[in-house]
Design a protein around this motif. Structure first.
Motif, PDB file in Angstrom:
ATOM      1  N   HIS A 289       0.809  -1.211   0.000  1.00  0.00           N
ATOM      2  CA  HIS A 289       0.000   0.000   0.000  1.00  0.00           C
ATOM      3  C   HIS A 289       0.847   1.268   0.000  1.00  0.00           C
ATOM      4  CE1 HIS A 289      -3.384  -2.657   0.749  1.00  0.00           C
ATOM      5  NE2 HIS A 289      -2.666  -3.217   1.695  1.00  0.00           N
ATOM      6  N   GLY A 290       2.148   1.102  -0.182  1.00  0.00           N
ATOM      7  CA  GLY A 290       3.036   2.256  -0.267  1.00  0.00           C
ATOM      8  C   GLY A 290       3.420   2.850   1.069  1.00  0.00           C
ATOM      9  N   VAL A 291       3.005   2.226   2.166  1.00  0.00           N
ATOM     10  CA  VAL A 291       3.369   2.714   3.494  1.00  0.00           C
ATOM     11  C   VAL A 291       3.757   1.537   4.380  1.00  0.00           C
ATOM     12  CG1 VAL A 291       1.890   4.757   3.397  1.00  0.00           C
ATOM     13  CG2 VAL A 291       0.986   2.636   4.350  1.00  0.00           C
ATOM     14  N   LEU A 305      -5.925  -1.102   5.772  1.00  0.00           N
ATOM     15  CA  LEU A 305      -5.125  -1.059   4.540  1.00  0.00           C
ATOM     16  C   LEU A 305      -5.471  -2.219   3.619  1.00  0.00           C
ATOM     17  CD1 LEU A 305      -1.641   0.047   5.937  1.00  0.00           C
ATOM     18  CD2 LEU A 305      -3.122   1.367   4.413  1.00  0.00           C
ATOM     19  N   GLU A 306      -5.882  -3.344   4.191  1.00  0.00           N
ATOM     20  CA  GLU A 306      -6.321  -4.453   3.344  1.00  0.00           C
ATOM     21  C   GLU A 306      -7.581  -4.071   2.568  1.00  0.00           C
ATOM     22  OE1 GLU A 306      -5.124  -7.487   2.706  1.00  0.00           O
ATOM     23  OE2 GLU A 306      -3.333  -7.183   3.908  1.00  0.00           O
ATOM     24  N   LYS A 443      -8.277 -13.820   6.430  1.00  0.00           N
ATOM     25  CA  LYS A 443      -7.002 -13.342   6.975  1.00  0.00           C
ATOM     26  C   LYS A 443      -7.192 -12.723   8.355  1.00  0.00           C
ATOM     27  CE  LYS A 443      -2.960 -10.560   5.771  1.00  0.00           C
ATOM     28  NZ  LYS A 443      -2.331  -9.702   4.733  1.00  0.00           N
ATOM     29  N   ILE A 444      -8.287 -11.966   8.536  1.00  0.00           N
ATOM     30  CA  ILE A 444      -8.556 -11.342   9.840  1.00  0.00           C
ATOM     31  C   ILE A 444      -8.776 -12.413  10.902  1.00  0.00           C
ATOM     32  CG2 ILE A 444     -10.276 -10.008  11.131  1.00  0.00           C
ATOM     33  CD1 ILE A 444     -10.546  -8.217   8.644  1.00  0.00           C
ATOM     34  N   LEU A 467     -13.468  -4.283  11.378  1.00  0.00           N
ATOM     35  CA  LEU A 467     -13.236  -4.152   9.945  1.00  0.00           C
ATOM     36  C   LEU A 467     -13.257  -5.513   9.243  1.00  0.00           C
ATOM     37  CD1 LEU A 467     -10.595  -1.270   9.796  1.00  0.00           C
ATOM     38  CD2 LEU A 467     -13.017  -1.213   9.181  1.00  0.00           C
ATOM     39  N   TYR A 468     -13.912  -6.471   9.882  1.00  0.00           N
ATOM     40  CA  TYR A 468     -14.223  -7.735   9.222  1.00  0.00           C
ATOM     41  C   TYR A 468     -15.365  -7.444   8.251  1.00  0.00           C
ATOM     42  CZ  TYR A 468     -15.723 -12.645   8.776  1.00  0.00           C
ATOM     43  OH  TYR A 468     -16.074 -13.889   8.295  1.00  0.00           O
TER      44      TYR A 468
END
Length: 491
Positions: A289-291, A305-306, A443-444, A467-468
Motif C-alpha cells: 500500500h506504499g506505506v 489497509l487491506e 485473513k482477519i 473491519l471484518y
C-alpha cells in the motif's frame, strides 16, 4: 461494586458479556495494557499519533492562549522507559501520544461552567517489544485562572499499582478516557463520517444522472444516510438532546465539533494519508500500500489497509486516477471508517467504568474530604467522578442501538439490486472486489487466532472484528455482532 451497578441496571444491557478481565471489584479497573490497546484496536483508533519531539508541543496561538506546551519532564517518565532514554525512544520511533489538549483547551472554561468538571489531556505511551503500548504519563490541564493568555495549569500523573496513588492513576486514565469518548462521539463518529459525507450525497444526487457510472458506483454508499442524519439532528445532536446530556462538552458539544471541522481536509481522509500525517506509518514503495506501519500490530490500520483500494495519491479531479482516488475516499468514509468508529461502541463502551463519557468533579486534592474518600472508598469516589447513573442508562441505551447491524444490512461487496448494471466489465471488477474481501475475512480470523498479535484480542479477550467485511453474510440476522462493514452510514 462497579460491576454490580451495571449488572443491576437491567438484563437488556448484558446481551454483550462483560470483558473476561472483570472478575471481581479489584480487577474492575481497566488495566494499563487494555488502556493502550484500545487506542489501536478500540472504538476510536484514529487519534493516536507518534511523538516527534519532547516535551509535547501545542499548536495553539501563544498570543491568544499563552504557553500551552506540555509540562511532562524526562524525569517523569525515564524510570518506566525499559532502559531507553527519551531521545533514544523518539529516534527509534517508540514514543506515542493520545493528544486531546489543543482540541479541548479553547472550550474548557465554557465546558467546566456546566456540571462537567474535566481537563484537557495528553497521554504518553511507549511501544514495547511485544507490540503493546505502555502508558508512561497522563497530563491533565486547566485554563489559567487569570485568563487564557496566561497559558495552562498542568498536572502530571504516572502509573502506580498500590495505595491511593493507584486510585489516582485510575482516575487520571478515566479523565483521559472521558476526553477520548466525547471526541470520538462528536468528531471521529458524527463529524468525520455522518456529517462530512452528507455534502457528497447531496452533490451526487443533484449533479449526476442516475445512469451516470459514478452515480451507480456511489449510490449504494449513500443508502439511508440523509435519513439517519435527519434523525440525529432531531434527537441526538440537537439542543438538550441525547449527546448534550451524555457526553462531557454538554451544551458546547456542537460548538466544539464545528470549530474542529475547520481543520478537516478531504485528501487527508484517505487511510494511507491519515496514517502518514499521524506518524503511524512511513512511505515505503516496497509495501503493498506504499506505506510501512511503525506499529506492526495496529489492527485498525492493518485491516483498514487491506480494505483500502490501492490507488495513487490524490487529486485535482482532472484525470481518471484522481477521480478513482476521490471516489475511494468517499466510499472509505461511508463504509469502513464509519464501521470502525461505530459498531464497537457497545462492546467497548457499554461498561462505563471502562470508557466514561462525563467527569463530574476534579481530581481530589490532598487534605480534602474528597481525597480522604478516595483513600477509604476508592470505588465510591470513582463512581462519584464518572458518568452518573441516569446518564449511563441513557448513554448505554443509545450505543446499544447504534452498535446494532440492521436485518436488511447490505455489506461491502454486496449489492441490494442485482441489476445495477448490465456491463460485463464493472460486473467482473465488482466480483473481483467481492472475492478479495472474502479473502480478507479469512485473513482477519487467522490473525485474531495468532497469539503473536497481542493487540488483536487483548487482555479482555475481545477480538478486533470491526473491519471484518462480512461480505459472505447473507443471513440478514443483524444485531450486536461486532463485525461487518455496511456499504453506507445507515445508523
Amino acid at each position: 461494586m462497579l460491576k454490580e451497578l451495571f449488572r443491576n441496571d437491567g438484563e437488556r444491557f448484558m446481551k454483550f458479556p462483560l470483558p473476561d478481565v472483570i472478575k471481581d471489584d479489584k480487577s474492575a479497573w481497566r488495566s494499563d495494557e487494555e488502556f493502550g490497546r484500545e487506542m489501536l484496536a478500540g472504538v476510536n483508533p484514529v487519534i493516536i499519533s507518534r511523538l516527534r519531539g519532547f516535551p509535547p508541543a501545542s499548536n495553539l496561538d501563544p498570543k491568544v492562549y499563552g504557553n500551552q506546551n506540555s509540562s511532562i519532564t524526562r524525569d517523569d517518565i525515564q524510570g518506566n522507559m525499559n532502559g531507553l532514554t527519551v531521545d533514544e525512544a523518539i529516534e527509534k520511533k517508540k514514543l506515542f501520544i493520545l493528544d486531546h489538549h489543543d482540541a479541548l483547551m479553547p472550550y474548557l472554561q465554557k465546558i467546566n461552567s456546566t456540571t462537567t468538571k474535566t481537563y484537557a489531556s495528553r497521554t504518553l505511551l511507549l511501544l514495547q517489544d511485544d507490540g503493546t503500548l505502555k502508558p508512561l504519563a497522563i497530563e491533565l490541564s486547566l485554563p489559567h485562572p487569570q485568563g487564557d493568555h496566561h497559558g495552562a495549569v498542568n498536572k502530571v500523573f504516572t502509573p502506580a499499582e498500590h495505595g491511593i496513588e493507584c486510585t489516582i492513576w485510575q482516575l487520571a486514565k478515566a479523565y483521559a478516557a472521558v476526553n477520548d469518548s466525547g471526541y470520538h462521539q462528536l468528531v471521529s463518529h458524527w463529524l468525520n463520517t455522518h456529517a462530512v459525507i452528507e455534502p457528497f450525497v447531496i452533490a451526487t444526487n443533484r449533479q449526476l444522472s442516475v445512469i451516470h457510472p459514478i452515480y451507480k458506483l456511489l449510490h449504494p454508499h449513500y443508502r439511508d444516510t440523509m435519513n439517519i442524519n435527519a434523525y440525529a439532528r432531531q434527537i441526538l445532536i440537537n439542543a438538550d438532546g441525547v449527546l448534550e446530556r451524555t457526553v462531557f462538552p454538554a451544551r458546547y458539544a456542537l460548538e466544539m465539533s464545528s470549530g474542529i471541522y475547520k481543520n478537516w481536509v478531504f485528501t487527508e481522509q484517505a487511510l494511507p494519508a491519515d496514517l502518514l500525517k499521524r506518524g503511524m506509518a512511513e512511505p515505503d514503495s516496497s509495501q503493498p500500500h506504499g506505506v510501512r506501519l511503525l506499529i506492526e500490530d495496529y489492527p485498525f490500520a492493518v485491516d483498514g489497509l487491506e480494505i483500502w483500494k490501492d490507488e495513487p495519491w490524490w487529486p485535482e479531479m482532472q484525470t481518471r486516477d484522481e477521480l478513482v482516488q476521490s471516489c475511494t475516499i468517499i466510499i472509505w468514509v461511508a463504509s469502513a471508517l464509519h464501521a470502525a468508529v461505530n459498531f464497537g461502541q457497545y462492546p467497548y463502551a457499554g461498561y462505563l467504568p471502562n470508557r466514561p463519557t462525563v467527569s463530574r468533579r476534579f481530581m481530589p486534592e490532598p487534605g480534602t474530604p474528597e481525597y480522604a474518600e478516595l483513600a477509604e472508598h476508592p470505588d465510591v469516589a470513582f463512581l462519584k467522578t464518572i458518568t452518573a447513573q441516569l446518564q449511563t442508562l441513557l448513554g448505554v441505551s443509545l450505543i446499544e442501538i447504534l452498535s446494532r447491524h440492521s436485518t436488511d444490512e447490505v455489506y461491502l461487496g454486496q449489492r441490494d439490486t442485482p441489476g445495477w448494471t448490465s456491463d460485463d466489465e464493472p460486473l467482473a471488477a465488482f466480483e473481483r472486489f467481492r472475492e478479495r474481501l472474502i479473502k480478507i475475512e479469512k485473513k482477519i480470523i487467522e490473525m485474531n487466532d495468532d497469539k503473536r498479535w497481542k493487540n488483536r484480542v487483548g487482555p479482555v479477550n475481545l477480538p478486533y472484528t470491526l473491519l471484518y467485511p462480512n461480505t459472505t453474510d447473507y443471513s440478514r440476522e443483524g444485531g450486536l455482532t461486532g463485525k461487518g462493514i455496511p456499504n453506507s452510514i445507515s445508523i
